[in-house]
Design a protein around this motif. Structure first.
Motif, PDB file in Angstrom:
ATOM      1  N   HIS A  10      64.788   6.665  41.610  1.00 23.86           N
ATOM      2  CA  HIS A  10      64.782   5.953  40.324  1.00 23.86           C
ATOM      3  C   HIS A  10      63.987   4.654  40.430  1.00 23.86           C
ATOM      4  O   HIS A  10      63.231   4.311  39.528  1.00 23.86           O
ATOM      5  CB  HIS A  10      66.227   5.679  39.893  1.00 23.86           C
ATOM      6  N   ASP A  14      60.687   3.592  38.250  1.00 22.33           N
ATOM      7  CA  ASP A  14      60.604   2.338  37.505  1.00 22.33           C
ATOM      8  C   ASP A  14      59.396   1.518  37.933  1.00 22.33           C
ATOM      9  O   ASP A  14      58.717   0.917  37.099  1.00 22.33           O
ATOM     10  CB  ASP A  14      61.879   1.512  37.680  1.00 22.33           C
ATOM     11  N   LYS A  17      56.354   3.057  36.343  1.00 16.59           N
ATOM     12  CA  LYS A  17      56.305   2.747  34.911  1.00 16.59           C
ATOM     13  C   LYS A  17      55.954   1.289  34.678  1.00 16.59           C
ATOM     14  O   LYS A  17      55.219   0.965  33.747  1.00 16.59           O
ATOM     15  CB  LYS A  17      57.635   3.099  34.243  1.00 16.59           C
ATOM     16  N   CYS A  53      58.800  -3.898  28.295  1.00 14.91           N
ATOM     17  CA  CYS A  53      58.644  -3.537  29.706  1.00 14.91           C
ATOM     18  C   CYS A  53      59.390  -4.506  30.611  1.00 14.91           C
ATOM     19  O   CYS A  53      60.020  -4.095  31.583  1.00 14.91           O
ATOM     20  CB  CYS A  53      57.167  -3.483  30.076  1.00 14.91           C
ATOM     21  N   GLY A  56      62.895  -3.648  30.910  1.00 13.83           N
ATOM     22  CA  GLY A  56      63.182  -2.351  31.509  1.00 13.83           C
ATOM     23  C   GLY A  56      63.049  -1.182  30.554  1.00 13.83           C
ATOM     24  O   GLY A  56      63.316  -0.045  30.926  1.00 13.83           O
ATOM     25  N   TYR A  58      60.672   0.668  29.659  1.00 15.30           N
ATOM     26  CA  TYR A  58      59.298   1.035  29.985  1.00 15.30           C
ATOM     27  C   TYR A  58      58.740   2.096  29.046  1.00 15.30           C
ATOM     28  O   TYR A  58      57.599   1.980  28.596  1.00 15.30           O
ATOM     29  CB  TYR A  58      59.200   1.541  31.428  1.00 15.30           C
TER      30      TYR A  58
END
Length: 80
Positions: A10, A14, A17, A53, A56, A58
């Protein structure tokens, strides 16, 4: 001996992204920021997407930036 997972974690997703969002925002800033005295300054849609962004969100930020660039007929930067 444990095998390393092939699927990205994960945190890696992230990070990918976040990099994509930063690349798109930089492209939008370059092409869409009005410069000069009395120009009006930065594009508010780009600023909003950049904030998404940073929070979070994204997917929302990336989709907003991609749509904005496509609508202005600006080629999207390649994904890294």
């Amino acid at each position: 001996m444990a095998c390393a997972s092939v699927a990205p974690s994960h945190g890696q997703i992230d990070a990918q992204k976040a990099r994509r969002c930063a690349t798109l925002a930089a492209t939008a800033d370059y092409y869409l920021t009005r410069r000069g005295e009395g120009s009006g300054g930065p594009n508010m849609i780009v600023l909003g997407a950049r904030l998404d962004c940073e929070k979070g969100a994204y997917d929302r930020g990336i989709s907003t930036l991609e749509k904005l660039l496509r609508d202005k007929r600006i080629p999207l930067p390649p994904e890294s």
